[in-house]
Write a protein that holds these residues in place. Structure first.
Motif, short mmCIF file in Angstrom:
data_model
loop_
_atom_site.label_atom_id
_atom_site.label_comp_id
_atom_site.label_asym_id
_atom_site.label_seq_id
_atom_site.Cartn_x
_atom_site.Cartn_y
_atom_site.Cartn_z
N ALA A 53 42.44 64.24 62.34
CA ALA A 53 41.55 63.95 63.47
C ALA A 53 41.85 62.61 64.12
CB ALA A 53 40.10 63.99 62.99
N GLY A 54 42.36 61.65 63.35
CA GLY A 54 42.51 60.30 63.87
C GLY A 54 43.91 59.87 64.24
N MET A 55 44.92 60.66 63.86
CA MET A 55 46.29 60.24 64.07
C MET A 55 46.68 60.22 65.55
SD MET A 55 49.08 59.30 62.42
CE MET A 55 49.10 59.98 60.77
N ASP A 56 46.39 61.32 66.25
CA ASP A 56 46.87 61.46 67.62
C ASP A 56 45.81 61.21 68.68
OD1 ASP A 56 49.47 62.11 66.88
OD2 ASP A 56 49.02 64.23 66.70
N THR A 57 44.56 61.56 68.39
CA THR A 57 43.54 61.59 69.44
C THR A 57 43.32 60.22 70.10
OG1 THR A 57 41.86 61.37 67.69
CG2 THR A 57 42.32 63.58 68.51
N THR A 58 43.34 59.16 69.30
CA THR A 58 43.14 57.83 69.86
C THR A 58 44.28 57.44 70.79
OG1 THR A 58 41.94 57.15 67.87
CG2 THR A 58 42.75 55.41 69.29
#
Length: 510
Positions: A301-306
């Motif tokens: 959930a946090g690797m690409d979305t930011t």
């Protein structure tokens, strides 16, 4: 051999047609494009699905039926229907559709993201809300986030100040991806796999390989997932999934063991998610599968979305130089030119916060969210949603609804200074993190990191398009996929704005 296969295909087609007709007679289904036998609407769907569904909603209405093979998928595209799905019928629509690959990766829903709604989901959700993403823990981990963002600034400065690169454009996603990667591995595993020279250690290389292989496996069976008889022709590669799972678990267990030994030596746990989960394992009765699943949920959930969100925001800021200048004026007034931004400054930077919010409105990283699966027959918008159907909220379309938003396609952060709009699941006009029982528990963490990255990039540099390219010529098209990468990666020319000593990273060891 051909005749038996033909008979088998015709039999399946007849069964699916009969089932489809039965549902149409029994239920009042939402309107939508006419499905083809066996494949449904799969061949009619354009690659960028959320745009395709938005176009269909203009023709058929804000709630439509789309058939993925033999599976009914209902797509809603306005805030009123989103509220019905995510609030009024939340419990009945809180299950998850798991593809065969998702089922394998999640051990049949033993994590959080792919778990059906029930006692297990409630328990792990409680762990995330009260323990992993509590305000206290997020504040304790703030030095990691700020450290990685300042490392990004230093890296951009070194590259743009190099004699070979003066006035040349840089690939923005390279720097954003490094922040996202290092931040999430440090938060989840307490590990910075990349050293100050940008070299990755052996564990980091293994981690990257596992992530890459997982994406490859997950995308390998897309069509076969929706057409039952194709699963016989394209069986799940059990051995490949088993090897991938064993490889992932081996790395995760090695890191867990490192943290266990470190706690035994020091007599206490640090704030990283792996330490928290191991410390809470007995209290919440968490299996090893669940701990591993939760850690990889955080990474997924946090690797690409930011990084995706910040790249879109930077593209909009370069396209709209007046907005960029206004944000920089606020930063100069509040922060000045003798120190760098910290998260404690956010409350005094309403325009910067509005820039982040406007980027998330126009470019939600998961524009269709993950599908909600009906665990009972329900009604939405006056139509029947049969048990077992999938429901998607097109948050991209909701946030561009001209009935709700004035000039919805315009990048205008001022709209959020004029009207206070919550984006953590309480206001159904803006849903980048979802809402209801399945709202993203890490929403505040994501907001903080996006705001910090944008603030530092704007405070430290002015940004312009590459030489010969006008701002309005920046390609703002999306790549197909579950998350919305830019089709053409953003290239931009940064110009430093602050004294040289403010570009130096001071490493934090946590």
């Amino acid at each position: 051999m051909a005749l038996p296969l033909l008979i088998l295909a015709l039999t399946f087609a007849s069964i699916l047609l009969a089932r489809h007709l039965f549902q149409k007679l029994r239920f009042k289904l939402p309107p939508g494009p006419r499905p083809w036998p066996i494949v449904g609407n799969l061949y009619d769907i354009k690659p960028v699905r959320f745009r395709c569904f938005s176009e269909w909603s203009q023709a058929y209405g804000p709630i439509i039926s789309v058939w993925f093979g033999s599976t009914l998928n209902v797509i809603v595209s306005n805030s009123e229907l989103a509220k019905e799905v995510l609030k009024e019928n939340d419990q009945q629509l809180a299950d998850r559709h798991r593809s065969r690959s998702a089922a394998k990766f999640s051990r049949e829903g033993k994590d959080l993201i792919w778990a059906d709604y029930g006692p297990h989901y409630v328990k792990v959700r409680k762990v995330c809300t009260l323990e992993l993403f509590s305000p206290k823990r997020l504040e304790a981990l703030r030095p990691i986030r700020e450290d990685e963002v300042t490392a990004m600034v230093e890296s951009v400065f070194k590259d743009c100040a190099s004699p070979d690169n003066l006035g040349k454009s840089l690939l923005v996603k390279k720097y954003l991806g490094a922040v996202a990667f290092n931040n999430i591995t440090r938060l989840a595993f307490g590990k910075r796999f990349v050293n100050s020279e940008g070299l990755m250690d052996e564990q980091g290389q293994e981690f990257k390989a596992i992530v890459s292989n997982g994406l490859k496996l997950g995308a390998s069976l897309a069509m076969a997932e929706h057409i039952p008889w194709l699963r016989w022709l394209f069986p799940l590669e059990e051995e490949a999934f088993a090897k991938h799972g064993a490889r992932r678990d081996r790395l995760t267990r090695a890191i867990m063991e490192e943290h266990t030994l470190a706690r035994q030596k020091s007599g206490g746990a640090k704030q990283h998610f792996v330490d928290a989960l191991l410390t809470l394992q007995e209290q919440y009765d968490l299996s090893e599968d669940t701990i591993i699943g939760l850690l990889w949920d955080m990474i997924t959930a946090g690797m690409d979305t930011t990084a995706i969100t910040v790249e879109w925001a930077m593209a909009e800021l370069i396209k709209n130089p007046g907005v960029q200048e206004k944000a920089q004026e606020e930063l100069d007034r509040v922060i000045g030119c003798e120190r760098v931004l910290t998260e404690s400054d956010f409350s005094n930077l309403p325009y910067l916060q509005s820039v982040a919010k406007e980027a998330l409105r126009l470019h939600p990283p998961t524009p269709l969210m993950l599908p909600h699966r009906a665990n009972a027959n329900v009604k939405v918008g006056g139509y029947d949603i049969p048990k077992g159907s999938n429901v998607h909220v097109n948050v991209w379309a909701v946030a561009r609804d001209s009935a709700v938003w004035e000039n919805p396609t315009e990048f205008r952060p001022e709209r959020f200074l004029e009207v206070d709009v919550d984006m953590k699941g309480h206001d159904f006009r803006l849903l980048p993190f979802g809402a209801g029982r399945r709202v993203c528990p890490g929403a505040q963490l994501g907001i903080n990191l996006v705001t910090s990255m944008l603030g530092h990039l704007l405070h430290h540099f002015s940004w312009a398009p590459p030489s010969g390219l006008k701002p309005e010529e920046i390609d703002m098209a999306e790549n197909p996929g579950l998350v919305t990468y830019m089709r053409t990666a953003l290239q931009a020319v940064p110009t430093p704005r602050l004294p040289t000593h403010l570009y130096k990273r001071v490493a934090v060891d946590m």
